[in-house]
Write a protein that holds these residues in place. Structure first.
Motif, PDB file in Angstrom:
ATOM      1  N   GLU A   1      84.840 -43.389  20.412  1.00 56.06           N
ATOM      2  CA  GLU A   1      83.774 -42.461  20.030  1.00 56.06           C
ATOM      3  C   GLU A   1      82.612 -43.217  19.383  1.00 56.06           C
ATOM      4  OE1 GLU A   1      84.418 -39.305  20.714  1.00 56.06           O
ATOM      5  OE2 GLU A   1      82.449 -38.630  20.029  1.00 56.06           O
TER       6      GLU A   1
ATOM      7  N   PRO B   1      91.680 -44.053   7.219  1.00 60.12           N
ATOM      8  CA  PRO B   1      92.444 -43.877   8.451  1.00 60.12           C
ATOM      9  C   PRO B   1      91.513 -43.743   9.659  1.00 60.12           C
ATOM     10  CG  PRO B   1      92.497 -41.874   7.145  1.00 60.12           C
ATOM     11  CD  PRO B   1      91.719 -42.883   6.359  1.00 60.12           C
TER      12      PRO B   1
ATOM     13  N   ALA C   1      74.514 -44.284  22.286  1.00 61.72           N
ATOM     14  CA  ALA C   1      73.567 -43.163  22.312  1.00 61.72           C
ATOM     15  C   ALA C   1      72.396 -43.399  21.375  1.00 61.72           C
ATOM     16  CB  ALA C   1      74.289 -41.867  21.945  1.00 61.72           C
ATOM     17  N   THR C   2      72.675 -43.947  20.185  1.00 65.95           N
ATOM     18  CA  THR C   2      71.580 -44.105  19.233  1.00 65.95           C
ATOM     19  C   THR C   2      70.803 -45.389  19.477  1.00 65.95           C
ATOM     20  OG1 THR C   2      73.154 -45.090  17.708  1.00 65.95           O
ATOM     21  CG2 THR C   2      72.591 -42.798  17.348  1.00 65.95           C
TER      22      THR C   2
ATOM     23  N   ASP D   1      68.007 -50.092  14.935  1.00 68.68           N
ATOM     24  CA  ASP D   1      67.770 -49.903  13.503  1.00 68.68           C
ATOM     25  C   ASP D   1      69.090 -49.957  12.762  1.00 68.68           C
ATOM     26  OD1 ASP D   1      65.602 -48.480  11.485  1.00 68.68           O
ATOM     27  OD2 ASP D   1      67.695 -47.940  11.080  1.00 68.68           O
TER      28      ASP D   1
ATOM     29  N   ARG E   1      80.529 -45.108  21.920  1.00 74.25           N
ATOM     30  CA  ARG E   1      79.641 -44.171  22.614  1.00 74.25           C
ATOM     31  C   ARG E   1      78.472 -43.780  21.734  1.00 74.25           C
ATOM     32  NH1 ARG E   1      83.983 -40.178  24.858  1.00 74.25           N
ATOM     33  NH2 ARG E   1      84.860 -41.499  26.459  1.00 74.25           N
ATOM     34  N   ALA E   2      78.773 -43.536  20.462  1.00 79.61           N
ATOM     35  CA  ALA E   2      77.716 -43.109  19.552  1.00 79.61           C
ATOM     36  C   ALA E   2      76.664 -44.197  19.406  1.00 79.61           C
ATOM     37  CB  ALA E   2      78.311 -42.764  18.185  1.00 79.61           C
TER      38      ALA E   2
ATOM     39  N   ALA F   1      79.414 -41.387  10.940  1.00 80.98           N
ATOM     40  CA  ALA F   1      79.749 -40.070  11.493  1.00 80.98           C
ATOM     41  C   ALA F   1      81.068 -40.125  12.237  1.00 80.98           C
ATOM     42  CB  ALA F   1      78.637 -39.596  12.423  1.00 80.98           C
ATOM     43  N   CYS F   2      81.403 -41.270  12.813  1.00 86.05           N
ATOM     44  CA  CYS F   2      82.628 -41.368  13.602  1.00 86.05           C
ATOM     45  C   CYS F   2      83.835 -41.785  12.773  1.00 86.05           C
ATOM     46  CB  CYS F   2      82.438 -42.373  14.727  1.00 86.05           C
ATOM     47  SG  CYS F   2      81.155 -41.894  15.879  1.00 86.05           S
TER      48      CYS F   2
ATOM     49  N   ASP G   1      70.296 -46.485  11.426  1.00 86.92           N
ATOM     50  CA  ASP G   1      70.852 -45.599  12.453  1.00 86.92           C
ATOM     51  C   ASP G   1      72.259 -46.044  12.821  1.00 86.92           C
ATOM     52  OD1 ASP G   1      68.452 -44.453  12.348  1.00 86.92           O
ATOM     53  OD2 ASP G   1      67.723 -45.207  14.272  1.00 86.92           O
TER      54      ASP G   1
ATOM     55  N   VAL H   1      84.210 -41.870   9.174  1.00 86.68           N
ATOM     56  CA  VAL H   1      84.496 -41.268   7.868  1.00 86.68           C
ATOM     57  C   VAL H   1      84.791 -39.797   8.061  1.00 86.68           C
ATOM     58  CG1 VAL H   1      83.516 -40.703   5.621  1.00 86.68           C
ATOM     59  CG2 VAL H   1      83.075 -42.918   6.632  1.00 86.68           C
ATOM     60  N   SER H   2      85.865 -39.307   7.428  1.00 84.50           N
ATOM     61  CA  SER H   2      86.109 -37.878   7.513  1.00 84.50           C
ATOM     62  C   SER H   2      86.409 -37.277   6.145  1.00 84.50           C
ATOM     63  CB  SER H   2      87.251 -37.585   8.488  1.00 84.50           C
ATOM     64  OG  SER H   2      88.426 -38.168   8.022  1.00 84.50           O
TER      65      SER H   2
ATOM     66  N   ARG I   1      88.718 -42.761  17.727  1.00 79.69           N
ATOM     67  CA  ARG I   1      87.480 -42.839  16.946  1.00 79.69           C
ATOM     68  C   ARG I   1      86.667 -44.074  17.331  1.00 79.69           C
ATOM     69  NH1 ARG I   1      85.597 -38.705  14.087  1.00 79.69           N
ATOM     70  NH2 ARG I   1      85.611 -38.208  16.276  1.00 79.69           N
TER      71      ARG I   1
ATOM     72  N   TYR J   1      74.655 -44.930  10.082  1.00 78.44           N
ATOM     73  CA  TYR J   1      74.970 -43.502  10.080  1.00 78.44           C
ATOM     74  C   TYR J   1      75.787 -43.108  11.300  1.00 78.44           C
ATOM     75  CZ  TYR J   1      71.658 -43.090   6.258  1.00 78.44           C
ATOM     76  OH  TYR J   1      71.014 -43.222   5.070  1.00 78.44           O
ATOM     77  N   SER J   2      75.535 -43.771  12.439  1.00 80.03           N
ATOM     78  CA  SER J   2      76.312 -43.454  13.639  1.00 80.03           C
ATOM     79  C   SER J   2      77.764 -43.813  13.423  1.00 80.03           C
ATOM     80  CB  SER J   2      75.782 -44.236  14.844  1.00 80.03           C
ATOM     81  OG  SER J   2      74.417 -44.005  15.015  1.00 80.03           O
TER      82      SER J   2
END
Lengths: 302, 419
Positions: free
Chosen positions: B40, B32, B47-48, B52, B43-44, B62-63, B55, B65-66, B37, B58-59
Motif C-alpha cells: 500500500e 505493527p 501516487a504522490t 517533496d 502505491r501511495a 497514512a499507510c 509529501d 501509522v494506525s 501495508r 505524510y504518504s
C-alpha cells in the motif's frame, strides 16, 4: 468537478469548499481518492472530521450518505430491511385475487420493490454525479460485531442479501470513517483504511479556518479568539475546546456585538467553549484574565 | 497480488526495497506493520510522487501509522532512516559516539529511544561477524538512566502461588449483564421479528400463524482496575494483580475486556502485559513497565492523569471501575483528590473501592485521603485476603443489592453514618 490530480489540487479542492486543510490532511485525502481506499479519521471531538466528508461531497458534486453509528447498530438499520407492512398487503391482495401461486408470490415479495435501502446499500447503488461519499460517523460508538461486518462491506464493496443475492458496487464509493476514540477500533478494520489523526490546528491555520467559517468576525477579534483558544488548549482541561467550539464562540461574540475580548465577555460566553463544569469553574474570573493578558502580550507586536 | 519488486517505481526498484526496509525498522520499533501495508505504501508513494520530502512523509504515515501514539515513533524512525539512503553506514556513525562514551547524548524522548534501539538492533545484526559489543554498549547507555526501582517477582512464595491458583480456580465473576440493543430469537421475547414472521408465513402460503419474537441480547461490561502499587500496598498489590490476571484471562468470566492500570507516583497502563497467558510472565512484564513499585503515593495526580488520558477511551461503554488503594495519600491536597474522584465517579457506570485496611474491625475513615474518596464510591470492600476477594465476586454479581454485612448495611453507608 474532477478528481484532484495532485496533493495541491486536493488542498485547493478542500479550500474551495471552505475547508482549510494542512498538507498532511490534503495528502491522505488525495491518496484516499487516488487509491480508492477508505479514509479513517481519528481525533478529539470538534476538530473537523465529519466536515471533511461534507466538504468532499460538496466539492466533488457527489451525494453524501451518512451512517451515524450507535451501540447495537445492526444490518437492518445499516444495510437493508424488507418493507413488511407492504409485503403483508401484497400477500392479502394476492389471496383476495385468488391467484396465490406460491413461487411467484415469493419472487414478488422479495423483490427490489419491497426493499428498503439503508445507507450502506444505498452507497453501493449508482448515484447521479458518480459514486457517493459514504460517511460512517463515530465508528467507536458501535460494537465489535458491526465492525466485523464492515470489514466485508469495505474490503470488497459488496453486501449480501440472502433473498436477492450479492449486491456489488459498480464503482466504489468514497468512504470516510470517523472515530472520537472512546474505544480502540480493531486493527483489522484500520488496516484496510488510510489512517489519519486529526490534531488541533496551529494558530495560523485556526485563524484561516475562522476567517473562512466566521467571516462576520473582525480580523482583530478573530486573532484574539484564536490566540485565546490556542492558549486555553495548553491548560490542563478535562475537555479541550475543538475548532467547532472556536467557530461557535466567535459567532457568539459577534452576536453580542463584542469587538474585543474582555474578562466579562469571556465569563459570559465561556459555555460556548468549555462543556464541563469543572473546566468552566477553573477558567472563571482571574484565570481568564491572566490568559487574556498573556494572549494580548503575544499578539501585541503582530 | 503484485510483489513490491514487480511494480514500476522510480529509482529502479531501489525505493521499493528501501520502503520494505523502513517497514522492518518500524516493526522493530514497535509499530505493527503488515506486508499488505508495505505494498500500500509503495502505491501511495507512486501516487504522490517522490519530489517533496513532506509529501513522502505524510504518504508513508497514512499507510504505516494506525494509532496516534505511534506517530512519535514513526517520526523518529523516519528521521533516522531517510536522512541518508545508505542507512546502515549512517547508523554506524550514529552509534560511534555511544561506543566511545565521550560526549553524553542529550536526553532523547522515549519514542526516539525506541526508534534508535530498533535501528541499532539492525546495525548490531549487520556487524555480528565483527563482535557484538556494539549492541551491548548501546543498550546499556539507554537503560542505565532509568534509576527508578524495579520489582522482583521471582520471590513469590509457594503459599502465595497456591493461593493465587485457588483464587483463579474459584474466580467465576458472575456480573450482572447490561441489556444490549441487539436481539436474538426468543419465543418469550417482547420484540416482534417481522422478517422471521414473514418467512414463517410464506412457508404456509401467506398465512400468518404466529408472531416470531425476539428478546434483547445481554452484553457484559468492561472492567477497569486502577491498582495502587505504592509501599503501603506492597503486600496486597501483587496478590491483586494475580486476581486481575485471572480476570483478564478467564474466558467467559463475565467481562468483555479488562483494562488494568497501576499507580504509585505515576499512572501506568499494564493491560497489554496482563494478556500474557502465564501469570509470572505477565506480572514480570507489568513490573518492568511500571517503574514506581513500592514508592510513594500521589492518588490525586494519578487519578487526574487517568481522567485526562484514559477515562474517555476505556469507560465509554458502561465499564465498572475497581479502585484498589488504601487511600493513604501523600503530598496531595484532599480538595483535588475529591474533585478527581467525583469526575471518575461521574464517568464510570459503577465505582467499587477495594481497601485492604478494612480488615481491621476498628477501622474508621480518619485519613484525609480516605475521607476525600469515600463520598464518591458506590461500594466499599475489603481486599486483604482470598475470602475478601470472594466477597468481591459476590458484590460484583449483585451490583446494587446489599450483601449481608455485620451492620446489615453497606460498609460505606455505615462509615458515612458515623462521620
Amino acid at each position: 468537478m474532477n478528481m484532484p490530480k495532485s496533493i495541491d489540487d486536493a488542498r485547493a479542492l478542500l479550500a474551495g469548499a471552505g475547508y482549510v486543510a494542512g498538507r498532511d490532511l490534503a495528502t491522505v485525502v488525495f491518496l484516499a481518492l487516488k487509491l480508492g481506499r477508505p479514509l479513517f479519521l481519528e481525533g478529539e471531538a470538534g476538530v473537523g472530521k465529519t466536515e471533511i466528508a461534507r466538504t468532499l461531497s460538496q466539492a466533488l458534486g457527489r451525494r453524501l450518505i451518512r451512517l451515524q453509528c450507535y451501540e447495537g447498530l445492526d444490518a437492518a438499520s445499516a444495510v437493508y430491511e424488507w418493507n413488511f407492512p407492504a409485503q403483508m398487503v401484497a400477500i392479502r391482495t394476492a389471496e383476495a385475487e385468488g391467484a396465490a401461486d406460491r413461487h411467484a408470490l415469493t419472487e414478488e415479495l422479495f423483490s427490489e420493490r419491497f426493499l428498503i435501502r439503508r445507507p450502506l446499500l444505498e452507497a453501493m447503488q449508482p448515484q447521479p454525479g458518480g459514486p457517493p461519499v459514504l460517511l460512517i460517523d463515530e465508528i467507536d460508538r458501535t460494537d465489535e460485531p458491526f465492525e466485523a461486518f464492515l470489514l466485508e462491506a469495505l474490503s470488497d464493496y459488496q453486501v449480501t442479501i440472502p433473498e436477492l443475492g450479492t449486491v456489488v458496487a459498480a464503482a466504489p464509493p468514497i468512504v470516510i470513517l470517523t472515530s472520537n476514540r472512546t474505544r480502540e477500533v480493531h486493527d483489522a478494520l484500520k488496516r484496510r483504511c488510510l489512517y489519519h489523526w486529526v490534531d488541533y490546528p496551529d494558530f495560523d491555520r485556526e485563524l484561516a479556518i475562522l476567517r473562512a467559517r466566521a467571516p462576520e468576525a473582525t480580523e482583530a477579534l478573530s486573532r484574539e479568539v484564536t490566540g485565546f483558544v490556542q492558549r486555553l488548549r495548553e491548560e490542563d482541561l478535562f475537555k479541550k475546546p475543538g475548532v467547532a467550539e472556536t467557530i461557535d464562540w466567535a459567532r457568539c461574540l459577534v452576536a453580542l456585538d463584542a469587538v474585543a475580548l474582555s474578562p466579562q465577555v469571556i465569563a459570559d460566553t465561556l459555555g460556548a467553549l468549555l462543556k464541563y463544569q469543572d473546566d468552566i469553574a477553573r477558567m472563571q474570573g482571574s484565570e481568564a484574565k491572566r490568559l487574556l493578558d498573556q494572549v494580548r502580550a503575544e499578539l501585541g507586536p503582530a | 497480488m503484485a510483489r513490491p519488486a514487480d511494480r514500476a517505481v522510480p529509482d529502479g526498484g531501489q525505493l521499493a526495497a528501501n520502503i520494505a526496509h523502513f517497514a522492518r525498522a518500524l516493526r522493530r520499533a514497535g509499530v505493527p506493520v503488515g506486508t499488505g501495508r508495505v505494498i500500500e505504501a509503495i502505491r501511495a508513494v507512486e501516487a504522490t510522487g517522490f519530489t517533496d520530502r513532506g509529501d513522502f512523509y505524510y504518504s508513508l504515515m497514512a499507510c504505516f501509522v494506525s494509532r496516534p501514539e505511534h506517530r512519535a515513533v514513526f517520526a523518529q524512525v523516519f528521521r533516522l532512516f531517510w536522512r541518508d539512503p545508505q542507512f546502515l553506514e549512517q547508523m554506524m556513525g550514529l552509534l560511534a559516539p555511544l561506543v566511545r562514551g565521550a560526549n553524553p547524548a542529550p536526553e532523547p524522548s522515549p519514542a526516539e529511544r525506541r526508534a534508535a534501539e530498533a535501528l541499532a538492533e539492525a546495525v548490531a545484526r549487520a556487524v555480528e561477524g565483527e563482535g557484538t559489543e556494539v549492541e551491548v554498549d548501546a543498550t546499556l547507555t539507554f537503560s542505565a538512566r532509568e534509576t527508578l526501582r524495579h520489582v522482583d517477582f521471582e520471590q513469590m512464595s509457594v503459599a502465595e502461588l497456591a493461593d493465587a491458583r485457588r483464587a483463579i480456580g474459584r474466580l467465576a465473576l458472575p456480573v450482572r449483564p447490561i441489556a444490549s440493543r441487539r436481539t436474538r430469537v426468543d419465543p418469550r421475547g417482547r420484540v416482534a421479528d417481522w422478517r422471521g414472521t414473514m418467512r414463517a408465513a410464506l412457508r404456509s402460503g401467506g398465512d400468518v400463524e404466529r408472531l416470531v419474537l425476539r428478546a434483547r441480547r445481554q452484553r457484559w461490561p468492561n472492567l477497569v482496575a486502577i491498582c495502587d502499587i505504592s509501599g503501603s500496598m506492597s503486600v496486597y498489590s501483587r496478590m491483586l494483580l494475580h486476581f486481575l490476571h485471572a480476570a483478564a484471562n478467564a474466558r467467559g468470566a463475565g467481562w468483555a475486556a479488562v483494562h488494568a492500570f497501576t499507580f504509585g507516583t505515576r499512572l501506568t497502563n499494564i493491560t497489554r502485559h496482563l494478556r500474557q497467558r502465564d501469570v509470572d510472565d505477565a506480572l514480570a512484564a507489568a513490573g518492568r513497565e511500571a517503574r514506581d513499585w513500592e514508592g510513594g503515593t500521589r492518588i490525586g495526580a494519578c487519578l487526574h492523569a487517568f481522567n485526562r488520558d484514559w477515562s474517555r477511551r476505556v469507560l465509554a461503554q458502561g465499564a465498572v471501575v475497581l479502585l484498589i488503594t488504601d487511600g493513604l495519600d501523600r503530598g496531595d491536597d484532599p480538595e483535588r483528590l475529591s474533585r478527581e474522584m467525583q469526575r471518575l465517579h461521574l464517568s464510570a457506570r459503577r465505582l467499587i473501592w477495594l481497601n485492604p485496611l478494612l480488615r481491621w474491625d476498628g477501622f474508621t475513615p480518619k485519613a484525609r485521603g480516605i475521607r476525600a474518596i469515600l463520598p464518591h464510591v458506590d461500594t466499599f470492600q475489603a481486599c486483604h485476603d482470598l475470602a475478601s476477594l470472594e466477597d468481591l465476586a459476590a458484590a460484583l454479581s449483585g451490583l446494587g443489592e446489599a450483601p449481608a454485612s455485620p451492620g446489615g448495611l453497606w460498609p460505606r453507608v455505615r462509615f458515612l453514618a458515623e462521620r
